[in-house]
Design an enzyme around this catalytic site. Sequence first.
Site, PDB file in Angstrom:
ATOM      1  CB  SER A  61      -0.911   0.009   1.227  1.00  0.00           C
ATOM      2  OG  SER A  61      -1.554  -1.226   1.380  1.00  0.00           O
TER       3      SER A  61
HETATM    4  N1  SAH Z   1      -0.629  -4.973   4.167  1.00  0.00           N
HETATM    5  C1  SAH Z   1       0.048  -5.234   2.916  1.00  0.00           C
HETATM    6  C2  SAH Z   1      -0.798  -4.822   1.715  1.00  0.00           C
HETATM    7  C3  SAH Z   1      -1.238  -6.039   1.071  1.00  0.00           C
HETATM    8  S1  SAH Z   1      -2.334  -5.965  -0.287  1.00  0.00           S
HETATM    9  C4  SAH Z   1       1.423  -4.615   2.897  1.00  0.00           C
HETATM   10  O1  SAH Z   1       1.777  -3.912   3.840  1.00  0.00           O
HETATM   11  O2  SAH Z   1       2.169  -4.880   1.952  1.00  0.00           O
HETATM   12  C5  SAH Z   1      -3.610  -7.002   0.360  1.00  0.00           C
HETATM   13  C6  SAH Z   1      -3.235  -8.426   0.654  1.00  0.00           C
HETATM   14  O3  SAH Z   1      -4.422  -9.057   1.144  1.00  0.00           O
HETATM   15  C7  SAH Z   1      -2.780  -9.249  -0.541  1.00  0.00           C
HETATM   16  O4  SAH Z   1      -1.526  -9.803  -0.299  1.00  0.00           O
HETATM   17  C8  SAH Z   1      -3.855 -10.322  -0.674  1.00  0.00           C
HETATM   18  O5  SAH Z   1      -3.353 -11.580  -1.111  1.00  0.00           O
HETATM   19  C9  SAH Z   1      -4.377 -10.412   0.752  1.00  0.00           C
HETATM   20  N2  SAH Z   1      -5.716 -11.000   0.875  1.00  0.00           N
HETATM   21  C10 SAH Z   1      -6.824 -10.806   0.106  1.00  0.00           C
HETATM   22  N3  SAH Z   1      -7.846 -11.561   0.554  1.00  0.00           N
HETATM   23  C11 SAH Z   1      -7.396 -12.237   1.653  1.00  0.00           C
HETATM   24  C12 SAH Z   1      -7.976 -13.174   2.557  1.00  0.00           C
HETATM   25  N4  SAH Z   1      -9.253 -13.592   2.427  1.00  0.00           N
HETATM   26  N5  SAH Z   1      -7.211 -13.667   3.546  1.00  0.00           N
HETATM   27  C13 SAH Z   1      -5.909 -13.275   3.702  1.00  0.00           C
HETATM   28  N6  SAH Z   1      -5.298 -12.397   2.881  1.00  0.00           N
HETATM   29  C14 SAH Z   1      -6.034 -11.878   1.861  1.00  0.00           C
END
Ligand code: SAH
Length: 214
Positions: A61
């Site tokens: 993000s």
């Molecule tokens: N917090 C992260 C941003 C990640 S983007 C950072 O600091 O880099 C969002 C993430 O949520 C992705 O990696 C995606 O695979 C994950 N995601 C989406 N749906 C999910 C679910 N049901 N359970 C766990 N992770 C999930």
Amino acid sequence: MTRSAEQTMQFLFAIRSRGVTDKRVLTAMEKVDRGFFVKGLFADRAYEDMPLPIGSGQTISQPSVVGMMTQALQVTARDTVLEIGTGSGYQAAILSHLARRVYTVERYKSLVMSSKQIFEFLKTTNIISIYADGSRGLPDQAPFDKIILTAAAEDPPGPLLSQLKIGGVMVLPVGQSDSVQSLIKVIRTKSGYDYEDIRDVRFVPLVEGLGKDD
Ligand code: SAH
């Protein structure tokens, strides 16, 4: 890649000018070098205030949004925090400086592995990484003081709402995945839930089930 003092200053200036003013949050963001969480092609853009690709079709993000969400979560040193969507691990690493313990859940195994390696390298001892579908939360570890989702759901998932302590805070983006979403803050009260809009955001969708790595 590691940062220069000037890059760190510019980075902090950018997020502060976009509304991240909480001192504890800024200090935590100063401590965590985003350069460790962005690899390959985009590594030289790690200190810019923009989201970047991290593999498996996911993104790290935008730093000012990470700061905004962390600030809204009002984490204290006694809190146990649940993060859904580990991704690169950047948000979890920041939370680890503010909370007692951080559980972080990710549906792509490759992202769980790579973020775990960075946590070990940074000698972080209070993050527990879990490979699972986070839309169900973690019933065995519940309830949580704070819950943060870094993927957008259409509505706050019921299992997560029920795993929040009374007085607890949940911050998440809600809305359709292909349009502008709202970042909201949910506070659990004795009698129900209070909702507050923070700002418009754009996140990858919360997807049910485990992910298939490429
Ligand atoms: N917090 C992260 C941003 C990640 S983007 C950072 O600091 O880099 C969002 C993430 O949520 C992705 O990696 C995606 O695979 C994950 N995601 C989406 N749906 C999910 C679910 N049901 N359970 C766990 N992770 C999930």
